[in-house]
Design a protein around this motif. Sequence first.
Motif, PDB file in Angstrom:
ATOM      1  N   VAL A 224       0.855  -1.184   0.000  1.00  0.00           N
ATOM      2  CA  VAL A 224       0.000   0.000   0.000  1.00  0.00           C
ATOM      3  C   VAL A 224       0.893   1.237   0.000  1.00  0.00           C
ATOM      4  CG1 VAL A 224      -1.808   1.259   1.212  1.00  0.00           C
ATOM      5  CG2 VAL A 224      -1.798  -1.249   1.237  1.00  0.00           C
ATOM      6  N   VAL A 225       0.875   1.982  -1.128  1.00  0.00           N
ATOM      7  CA  VAL A 225       1.747   3.146  -1.283  1.00  0.00           C
ATOM      8  C   VAL A 225       0.983   4.464  -1.221  1.00  0.00           C
ATOM      9  CG1 VAL A 225       3.455   1.852  -2.608  1.00  0.00           C
ATOM     10  CG2 VAL A 225       1.576   2.984  -3.796  1.00  0.00           C
ATOM     11  N   GLY A 226      -0.346   4.433  -1.097  1.00  0.00           N
ATOM     12  CA  GLY A 226      -1.126   5.675  -1.011  1.00  0.00           C
ATOM     13  C   GLY A 226      -2.604   5.405  -1.172  1.00  0.00           C
ATOM     14  N   ARG A 227      -3.393   6.498  -1.252  1.00  0.00           N
ATOM     15  CA  ARG A 227      -4.836   6.410  -1.434  1.00  0.00           C
ATOM     16  C   ARG A 227      -5.276   7.460  -2.448  1.00  0.00           C
ATOM     17  NH1 ARG A 227      -7.489   3.411   2.424  1.00  0.00           N
ATOM     18  NH2 ARG A 227      -9.461   4.453   1.970  1.00  0.00           N
ATOM     19  N   ALA A 228      -6.367   7.157  -3.188  1.00  0.00           N
ATOM     20  CA  ALA A 228      -6.909   8.085  -4.179  1.00  0.00           C
ATOM     21  C   ALA A 228      -8.367   7.728  -4.440  1.00  0.00           C
ATOM     22  CB  ALA A 228      -6.095   8.040  -5.471  1.00  0.00           C
ATOM     23  N   ASN A 229      -9.123   8.702  -4.981  1.00  0.00           N
ATOM     24  CA  ASN A 229     -10.518   8.460  -5.358  1.00  0.00           C
ATOM     25  C   ASN A 229     -10.554   7.893  -6.768  1.00  0.00           C
ATOM     26  OD1 ASN A 229     -11.705   9.332  -2.981  1.00  0.00           O
ATOM     27  ND2 ASN A 229     -11.777  11.466  -3.651  1.00  0.00           N
ATOM     28  N   LYS A 230     -11.145   6.732  -6.907  1.00  0.00           N
ATOM     29  CA  LYS A 230     -11.258   6.064  -8.198  1.00  0.00           C
ATOM     30  C   LYS A 230     -12.610   5.377  -8.304  1.00  0.00           C
ATOM     31  CE  LYS A 230      -6.314   5.143  -8.829  1.00  0.00           C
ATOM     32  NZ  LYS A 230      -6.152   5.918 -10.082  1.00  0.00           N
ATOM     33  N   MET A 231     -13.054   5.173  -9.539  1.00  0.00           N
ATOM     34  CA  MET A 231     -14.263   4.408  -9.790  1.00  0.00           C
ATOM     35  C   MET A 231     -13.852   2.973 -10.111  1.00  0.00           C
ATOM     36  SD  MET A 231     -17.368   5.193 -12.461  1.00  0.00           S
ATOM     37  CE  MET A 231     -17.567   6.826 -11.784  1.00  0.00           C
ATOM     38  N   THR A 232     -14.386   2.039  -9.370  1.00  0.00           N
ATOM     39  CA  THR A 232     -13.979   0.644  -9.523  1.00  0.00           C
ATOM     40  C   THR A 232     -15.199  -0.261  -9.641  1.00  0.00           C
ATOM     41  OG1 THR A 232     -13.937   0.226  -7.130  1.00  0.00           O
ATOM     42  CG2 THR A 232     -11.919   1.086  -8.132  1.00  0.00           C
ATOM     43  N   VAL A 233     -14.959  -1.448 -10.174  1.00  0.00           N
ATOM     44  CA  VAL A 233     -15.971  -2.506 -10.220  1.00  0.00           C
ATOM     45  C   VAL A 233     -15.343  -3.786  -9.687  1.00  0.00           C
ATOM     46  CG1 VAL A 233     -17.294  -1.560 -12.157  1.00  0.00           C
ATOM     47  CG2 VAL A 233     -15.369  -3.080 -12.605  1.00  0.00           C
ATOM     48  N   PRO A 234     -16.144  -4.656  -9.080  1.00  0.00           N
ATOM     49  CA  PRO A 234     -15.592  -5.928  -8.605  1.00  0.00           C
ATOM     50  C   PRO A 234     -15.149  -6.807  -9.773  1.00  0.00           C
ATOM     51  CG  PRO A 234     -17.690  -5.430  -7.534  1.00  0.00           C
ATOM     52  CD  PRO A 234     -17.540  -4.462  -8.659  1.00  0.00           C
ATOM     53  N   GLN A 235     -14.107  -7.571  -9.537  1.00  0.00           N
ATOM     54  CA  GLN A 235     -13.645  -8.513 -10.560  1.00  0.00           C
ATOM     55  C   GLN A 235     -14.744  -9.490 -10.950  1.00  0.00           C
ATOM     56  OE1 GLN A 235     -10.777  -8.805 -12.185  1.00  0.00           O
ATOM     57  NE2 GLN A 235      -9.057  -8.076 -10.949  1.00  0.00           N
TER      58      GLN A 235
ATOM     59  N   VAL B  42     -11.224  -3.533  -9.776  1.00  0.00           N
ATOM     60  CA  VAL B  42     -10.445  -3.036 -10.905  1.00  0.00           C
ATOM     61  C   VAL B  42     -10.888  -1.611 -11.201  1.00  0.00           C
ATOM     62  CG1 VAL B  42      -9.752  -3.433 -13.299  1.00  0.00           C
ATOM     63  CG2 VAL B  42     -10.298  -5.372 -11.842  1.00  0.00           C
ATOM     64  N   GLU B  43      -9.932  -0.753 -11.483  1.00  0.00           N
ATOM     65  CA  GLU B  43     -10.259   0.631 -11.816  1.00  0.00           C
ATOM     66  C   GLU B  43     -10.929   0.706 -13.181  1.00  0.00           C
ATOM     67  OE1 GLU B  43      -8.055   4.968 -12.466  1.00  0.00           O
ATOM     68  OE2 GLU B  43      -6.882   3.122 -12.170  1.00  0.00           O
ATOM     69  N   VAL B  44     -11.969   1.533 -13.293  1.00  0.00           N
ATOM     70  CA  VAL B  44     -12.672   1.768 -14.558  1.00  0.00           C
ATOM     71  C   VAL B  44     -12.173   3.074 -15.143  1.00  0.00           C
ATOM     72  CG1 VAL B  44     -14.896   2.114 -15.664  1.00  0.00           C
ATOM     73  CG2 VAL B  44     -14.694   0.501 -13.764  1.00  0.00           C
TER      74      VAL B  44
END
Length: 340
Positions: A261-272, A309-311
């Motif tokens: 874990v190298v950081g945090r950010a806001n992203k839109m993701t979907v489950p694999q 996974v990031e969208v």
Amino acid sequence: MPDHTHRRWSLWQPLLASLAAAVSLTVQAQALPVMIMQPHPVELTLPADALVEAVNQATVAAQVAGRVVEVHVDAGQAVRKGDLLMKIDAREASEVAAGASAQYVNARAHYQRTVSLRQQGFVSQAAVDKAKADLDAAQAAHGQAAVGVGHATVRAPLTGIVAQRLTEMGEMATPGKPLLVIHDPQGLRVTASIPQYRVPQMHAVRQARIEFPELGKVVDATSVTLLPTADAATHVSPVRVGLPPGFADIVPGMHARVHFVVGRANKMTVPQTAIVRRGEVAAVYVQNEQEALSLRQLRLGEPVGTGEVEVLAGLRAGERVVLDPVKAAVALKSASPPGK
């Protein structure tokens, strides 16, 4: 009158069937598990391949020459510290010990006679000193020979599991030849290799997740330690990651993947698990406001978090993604007209 009623029923029947199909599709769509897409904080991770290794592992080697005459353990067997593992025929070492013992007895008697003669003035102090030196040398040789005889009995240096048995009964053992490998299954870790350009970033890393793809397991690391060394050939630095205890199906030598874990950010993701893959194409089932389903192609980024996974493109905030693609495919198929 019956013919008129029949004609009216024949006109209503297709409409009623269509209405029933629409109601059935709506019920199926409403029953599907969905998630509303929104950007949310996720952990940014640096993945790296790793190998599982034991924290406490010992390679038991022979310390005396001789033929292996007894073998009491095999690979996979649990042992406790001090258990008898093997016996080596050390008759030659025993003969050496007997000779050293005789020399020690003779040196002690000679020293005592020399001391007595010195007290009577027949010998010098130098003779006494030499006799004392000979006695000390004989005593050391006697102790060393006795220890060598004790090494003919091979015992477990720690409590654990016999990982490998490298010598069979009847084979010759020589000093330094490996006989067994024993490790403690309660203390395991994984070691990953990090490229040198990532080393400055790794100094601040304190959290990591360890993934075992073949087992389908993801566990949190107990510690992250960057070793201050680098391989001269591959230019990578090792990072040791602690494993929590209690995983009987994880053994040294297994492949693992560490997500630092190298950081945090806001992203839109979907489950694999929500993604449908057809070769190079990735898509998800989207449910609109009218409960209708459609298959939407996506452009995906890197895996983030746990099982997500990031969208990058293909979805907007507020859209509903079906979490069970199998049920969505069945519902969409049942809504299609016959023959399509």
